[in-house]
Design an enzyme around this catalytic site. Sequence first.
Site, short mmCIF file in Angstrom:
data_model
loop_
_atom_site.label_atom_id
_atom_site.label_comp_id
_atom_site.label_asym_id
_atom_site.label_seq_id
_atom_site.Cartn_x
_atom_site.Cartn_y
_atom_site.Cartn_z
CG HIS A 114 -0.37 0.07 2.54
ND1 HIS A 114 -0.12 -1.07 3.29
CD2 HIS A 114 0.02 1.11 3.33
CE1 HIS A 114 0.40 -0.71 4.47
NE2 HIS A 114 0.49 0.61 4.51
CG HIS A 154 3.47 4.57 5.49
ND1 HIS A 154 2.39 5.17 6.12
CD2 HIS A 154 3.05 3.31 5.20
CE1 HIS A 154 1.39 4.31 6.23
NE2 HIS A 154 1.76 3.16 5.65
CD GLN A 185 -2.47 2.35 6.00
OE1 GLN A 185 -1.34 2.77 5.84
NE2 GLN A 185 -2.75 1.37 6.84
CD GLU A 226 2.82 -0.48 7.18
OE1 GLU A 226 2.52 0.69 6.88
OE2 GLU A 226 1.97 -1.33 7.52
CD GLU A 251 -5.84 1.62 8.79
OE1 GLU A 251 -4.89 1.97 9.50
OE2 GLU A 251 -5.82 0.62 8.06
#
Lengths: 146, 146
Positions: free
Chosen positions: B7, B84, B60, B134, B43
């Site tokens: 994502h 991110h 996201q 991530e 989210e």
Amino acid sequence: MLTRIDHIGIACHDLEKTVDFYTSTYGFEVFHTEVNEEQGVREAMLKINETSDGGASYLQLLEPIREDSTVAKWLAKNGEGVHHIAFGTADVDADAAAIKDKGVRVLYDEPRIGSMGSRITFLHPKDCHGVLTELVTSAAEPSADH
Amino acid sequence: MLTRIDHIGIACHDLEKTVDFYTSTYGFEVFHTEVNEEQGVREAMLKINETSDGGASYLQLLEPIREDSTVAKWLAKNGEGVHHIAFGTADVDADAAAIKDKGVRVLYDEPRIGSMGSRITFLHPKDCHGVLTELVTSAAEPSADH
């Protein structure tokens, strides 16, 4: 219709060092490199996965080749990081026109040439909640009519 | 082994307005919503495409629920935008350990719970050319052994 995350564009100061980070840290491989004189960048495309629309998702590592390029100006302001995101479509012209009709500023009157012979345009980040957003029709788009 | 772009995490001030932008402008659909109290965010996950490793790629959209959350602090400094990027793996523990051995700072001692019951960790952006990165093993990871 936007059918995939085509790539994440990441601006860097030194393309070789950044490619080395992504290949040695994660095991990714360089799929393609090129210089885009019009955009004022050198770039490396790392293919991460293939996608359900017949395309693929890449990381696009970008180093400016001119101080007056948009990526150079962005780097001077922000430092290294994610510069833009790109969605893939079979018909960038139709999607750009439809999105423009919804009041989002499209930065090019006509799509220009992007990575690997693709046709691309950009949407104004201020109209996209801060995200510089690219639309891409790849040269190999399975259902492209261009 | 990192096998997909899982994502792109986008920080926003108002989740409903931002979801409305992404759904009405592009035709994307909300796949999942949740509150992650530990991360201090609300989210929405928008599935963009499926990926060749049996997973999927999402946007996201993240709105902070506390002023002391990392996303709230990031928004105050940077404004809305890409917060991110996340790579998917069948074994976040093994990949995080291997990446730590290469000298990249891993932010959690043990993976924590992310979207949709996934197990996640983060790499320090200063060790990743400015990109907060991530690693994700989804709850439904086809070949996950956790």
